[in-house]
Motif scaffolding. Structure first.
Motif, PDB file in Angstrom:
ATOM      1  N   MET A   1       0.847  -1.174   0.000  1.00 18.56           N
ATOM      2  CA  MET A   1       0.000   0.000   0.000  1.00 18.56           C
ATOM      3  C   MET A   1       0.893   1.237   0.000  1.00 18.56           C
ATOM      4  SD  MET A   1      -2.822   1.205   2.806  1.00 18.56           S
ATOM      5  CE  MET A   1      -4.163   0.192   2.245  1.00 18.56           C
ATOM      6  N   LYS A   2       0.430   2.277  -0.634  1.00 22.02           N
ATOM      7  CA  LYS A   2       1.173   3.523  -0.691  1.00 22.02           C
ATOM      8  C   LYS A   2       1.002   4.293   0.622  1.00 22.02           C
ATOM      9  CE  LYS A   2       2.572   3.325  -4.950  1.00 22.02           C
ATOM     10  NZ  LYS A   2       3.927   3.415  -5.375  1.00 22.02           N
ATOM     11  N   ALA A   3       1.915   5.196   0.890  1.00 23.48           N
ATOM     12  CA  ALA A   3       1.869   5.996   2.117  1.00 23.48           C
ATOM     13  C   ALA A   3       0.622   6.866   2.172  1.00 23.48           C
ATOM     14  CB  ALA A   3       3.126   6.848   2.228  1.00 23.48           C
ATOM     15  N   ASP A   4       0.115   7.301   1.018  1.00 19.05           N
ATOM     16  CA  ASP A   4      -1.101   8.115   0.996  1.00 19.05           C
ATOM     17  C   ASP A   4      -2.285   7.359   1.586  1.00 19.05           C
ATOM     18  OD1 ASP A   4       0.184  10.278  -0.122  1.00 19.05           O
ATOM     19  OD2 ASP A   4      -0.310   9.700  -2.179  1.00 19.05           O
ATOM     20  N   GLY A   5      -2.346   6.075   1.333  1.00 18.87           N
ATOM     21  CA  GLY A   5      -3.414   5.259   1.898  1.00 18.87           C
ATOM     22  C   GLY A   5      -3.307   5.169   3.408  1.00 18.87           C
ATOM     23  N   VAL A  46       5.974  -6.562   2.220  1.00 19.88           N
ATOM     24  CA  VAL A  46       5.376  -6.470   3.558  1.00 19.88           C
ATOM     25  C   VAL A  46       6.305  -5.701   4.487  1.00 19.88           C
ATOM     26  CG1 VAL A  46       4.727  -7.808   5.599  1.00 19.88           C
ATOM     27  CG2 VAL A  46       3.905  -8.493   3.361  1.00 19.88           C
ATOM     28  N   ARG A  47       7.592  -5.986   4.399  1.00 20.65           N
ATOM     29  CA  ARG A  47       8.561  -5.283   5.244  1.00 20.65           C
ATOM     30  C   ARG A  47       8.547  -3.781   4.958  1.00 20.65           C
ATOM     31  NH1 ARG A  47      13.193  -8.016   4.005  1.00 20.65           N
ATOM     32  NH2 ARG A  47      13.854  -6.398   2.565  1.00 20.65           N
ATOM     33  N   ARG A  52       6.617   1.952   6.042  1.00 20.54           N
ATOM     34  CA  ARG A  52       5.798   3.098   5.651  1.00 20.54           C
ATOM     35  C   ARG A  52       4.760   3.419   6.715  1.00 20.54           C
ATOM     36  NH1 ARG A  52       5.385   0.350   0.622  1.00 20.54           N
ATOM     37  NH2 ARG A  52       6.876   1.227  -0.842  1.00 20.54           N
ATOM     38  N   LEU A  53       4.109   2.373   7.203  1.00 18.80           N
ATOM     39  CA  LEU A  53       3.071   2.551   8.206  1.00 18.80           C
ATOM     40  C   LEU A  53       3.655   3.153   9.478  1.00 18.80           C
ATOM     41  CD1 LEU A  53       0.241   0.100   8.861  1.00 18.80           C
ATOM     42  CD2 LEU A  53       1.449   1.060  10.786  1.00 18.80           C
ATOM     43  N   LEU A  54       4.797   2.654   9.927  1.00 18.97           N
ATOM     44  CA  LEU A  54       5.419   3.182  11.137  1.00 18.97           C
ATOM     45  C   LEU A  54       5.838   4.635  10.963  1.00 18.97           C
ATOM     46  CD1 LEU A  54       7.586   0.132  12.264  1.00 18.97           C
ATOM     47  CD2 LEU A  54       5.513   1.012  13.345  1.00 18.97           C
TER      48      LEU A  54
END
Length: 71
Positions: A1-5, A46-47, A52-54
């Protein structure tokens, strides 16, 4: 997923998504160790999604909401 999401999500949603990605990463590691992993590129993606999520979560917790690069 992109960071915008990830930026569109709330902190609770980010925490839930992080937990989901960590479980997937754990399962992928087991599949790789047992020789059952078919899509090896998924481990890397996934990594990177976790990173990105963090990054987005850390930015939101700091009060920025948006990254400084976009301003």
């Amino acid at each position: 997923m992109k960071a915008d999401g990830f930026r569109d999500m709330t902190l609770d949603q980010l925490d839930d998504q992080l937990q989901k990605l960590k479980k997937e990463q754990f399962n992928l590691r087991f599949q790789r160790a047992s020789g059952q992993l078919e899509n090896t590129s998924r481990v890397r993606s996934v990594r990177r999604d976790i990173a990105r999520l963090l990054t987005v979560a850390r930015s939101k917790r700091a009060g920025g909401g948006k990254s400084a690069a976009k301003e």
